[in-house]
Scaffold this motif. Structure first.
Motif, short mmCIF file in Angstrom:
data_model
loop_
_atom_site.label_atom_id
_atom_site.label_comp_id
_atom_site.label_asym_id
_atom_site.label_seq_id
_atom_site.Cartn_x
_atom_site.Cartn_y
_atom_site.Cartn_z
N ILE A 22 13.34 15.41 23.90
CA ILE A 22 13.28 16.66 23.65
C ILE A 22 14.26 17.14 23.49
CG2 ILE A 22 12.29 19.17 24.35
CD1 ILE A 22 9.94 16.84 26.17
N ARG A 23 15.03 16.96 24.40
CA ARG A 23 16.62 18.30 24.01
C ARG A 23 17.07 17.54 22.99
NH1 ARG A 23 19.96 17.09 30.18
NH2 ARG A 23 18.62 18.94 30.83
N GLY A 24 16.92 15.94 22.51
CA GLY A 24 17.44 15.58 21.36
C GLY A 24 16.67 16.65 19.78
N ALA A 25 16.14 16.98 19.85
CA ALA A 25 15.24 17.37 18.85
C ALA A 25 15.65 19.57 19.00
CB ALA A 25 13.16 17.90 19.48
N ILE A 26 15.56 19.93 20.28
CA ILE A 26 16.53 21.08 20.25
C ILE A 26 17.86 21.06 19.95
CG2 ILE A 26 17.59 22.86 21.79
CD1 ILE A 26 14.73 21.61 23.59
N GLN A 27 18.49 20.37 20.12
CA GLN A 27 20.07 19.89 19.73
C GLN A 27 20.24 19.98 18.45
OE1 GLN A 27 22.95 20.14 21.17
NE2 GLN A 27 23.70 20.47 19.26
N GLY A 28 18.82 19.07 17.62
CA GLY A 28 18.74 19.04 16.18
C GLY A 28 18.88 20.73 15.24
N MET A 29 18.08 20.85 16.46
CA MET A 29 17.78 22.64 15.32
C MET A 29 18.97 22.95 15.74
SD MET A 29 13.94 24.12 17.66
CE MET A 29 13.43 23.07 17.90
N PHE A 30 19.92 23.34 16.99
CA PHE A 30 21.27 23.68 16.13
C PHE A 30 22.16 23.13 15.41
CE2 PHE A 30 19.82 25.46 20.46
CZ PHE A 30 20.16 27.13 20.15
N ASP A 31 22.11 22.40 15.32
CA ASP A 31 23.23 21.65 14.51
C ASP A 31 22.30 21.61 13.06
OD1 ASP A 31 24.06 19.73 16.31
OD2 ASP A 31 23.07 17.70 15.31
N THR A 32 21.49 22.24 11.90
CA THR A 32 21.39 22.76 11.16
C THR A 32 21.81 23.94 11.17
OG1 THR A 32 18.90 23.86 12.34
CG2 THR A 32 19.53 21.79 11.50
N LEU A 33 22.29 25.22 12.03
CA LEU A 33 22.71 25.80 12.00
C LEU A 33 24.59 26.22 11.69
CD1 LEU A 33 20.82 27.84 15.50
CD2 LEU A 33 21.01 28.02 12.76
N ASP A 34 25.53 26.93 11.79
CA ASP A 34 26.71 27.35 11.98
C ASP A 34 26.88 26.49 12.98
OD1 ASP A 34 28.15 29.01 13.99
OD2 ASP A 34 25.89 29.94 13.89
N PRO A 35 28.71 25.90 12.87
CA PRO A 35 29.18 25.48 13.59
C PRO A 35 29.57 25.89 15.28
CG PRO A 35 30.74 24.71 11.80
CD PRO A 35 29.18 26.19 11.52
N HIS A 36 29.06 26.81 15.12
CA HIS A 36 29.16 27.49 16.73
C HIS A 36 28.36 27.67 17.26
CE1 HIS A 36 33.51 28.27 14.65
NE2 HIS A 36 32.74 29.11 13.79
N SER A 37 27.05 27.39 17.02
CA SER A 37 26.80 27.70 18.03
C SER A 37 25.62 26.12 18.55
CB SER A 37 24.48 27.89 16.83
OG SER A 37 24.93 29.55 15.90
N SER A 38 25.45 26.47 19.25
CA SER A 38 25.32 24.79 20.26
C SER A 38 24.38 25.32 21.53
CB SER A 38 26.50 23.80 20.61
OG SER A 38 27.35 24.94 21.83
N TYR A 39 23.70 24.07 21.78
CA TYR A 39 22.59 23.90 22.95
C TYR A 39 23.31 23.52 23.98
CZ TYR A 39 19.11 22.64 26.03
OH TYR A 39 18.40 22.07 26.97
#
Length: 232
Positions: A55-72
């Protein structure tokens, strides 16, 4: 039971998303795919999987589709961030980094237990309490170096040239000032900012007032070398 957990994750996700804004039909379909994939992996993967990590990997994957400055930030990492930006922690007083898979000392904090034991910038940390640091990530290393005030940790290090040595250090309360300032040539302000902490802006203004004695400066040098960032 596994099917229920996957469905429960799907429902929680839908409820959270719905509370913020209405999902489109396409969004609902994608959430169903996500739930189905989670259930499929749990049932069919060759080894037992950790559902929380998935589940954490899925959440991180969402942020990976955003800009480089957004992270979980997981809870443990967020706690470390709050400690880092407060400028106070219990530890041995060294700044470390990972370079080519090797844990290295960036610099000891002046007057800290590590500084008093003679640890130098550029020293490689080979072992922490007997555990190899090879391929240890930075978060793991920081957690290992920090600990309860008064507790001990043994470090095995290697200096440039191949010399190896071991030291046992007692953890103490460490305070890291984020701003150091001085007046140069009676005209220019110089301020070194080691990291951006909660009170950095306020401290910088106080330091400028202190060195300028209320007079205008001809210029101000902000030294951000080796500053890892923080609360920008």
């Amino acid at each position: 039971m596994k099917c229920f957990k996957g469905f429960f994750f799907f429902l929680v996700f839908v409820c959270l998303a719905s509370s913020a804004s209405a999902l489109s039909d396409k969004g609902f379909k994608e959430l169903h795919v996500l739930s189905s994939v989670l259930h499929f992996i749990e049932e069919n993967y060759v080894e037992t999987v950790d559902e929380q990590n998935l589940i954490r990997g899925a959440i991180q994957g969402m942020f990976d589709t955003l800009d480089p400055h957004s992270s979980y930030l997981p809870a443990d990492v967020f706690r470390e961030l709050k400690v880092d930006t407060s400028g106070k922690f219990d530890g041995i007083g060294i700044e470390v980094t990972v370079r080519d898979g090797q844990l290295m000392v960036v610099s000891p904090i002046k007057g800290s237990p590590a500084d008093q034991k003679g640890i130098h910038a550029g020293d490689k940390i080979l072992r922490l309490d007997g555990k190899s640091t090879e391929n240890m990530n930075l978060s793991e290393a920081v957690r290992a170096l920090r600990g309860k005030r008064g507790s001990k940790i043994e470090l095995e290090l290697e200096r440039s040239g191949g010399e190896r040595y071991s030291v046992e250090i007692v953890r103490q309360a460490i305070h890291v000032p984020s701003v150091k300032a001085e007046l140069l040539d009676g005209r220019f302000g110089y301020a070194s900012i080691s990291s951006f902490q909660i009170d950095t802006a306020k401290t910088l203004r106080k330091e400028i007032d202190r060195i300028s004695h209320g007079k205008n400066l001809d210029g101000l040098i902000l030294d951000l070398r080796r500053n890892p960032g923080g609360l920008l």
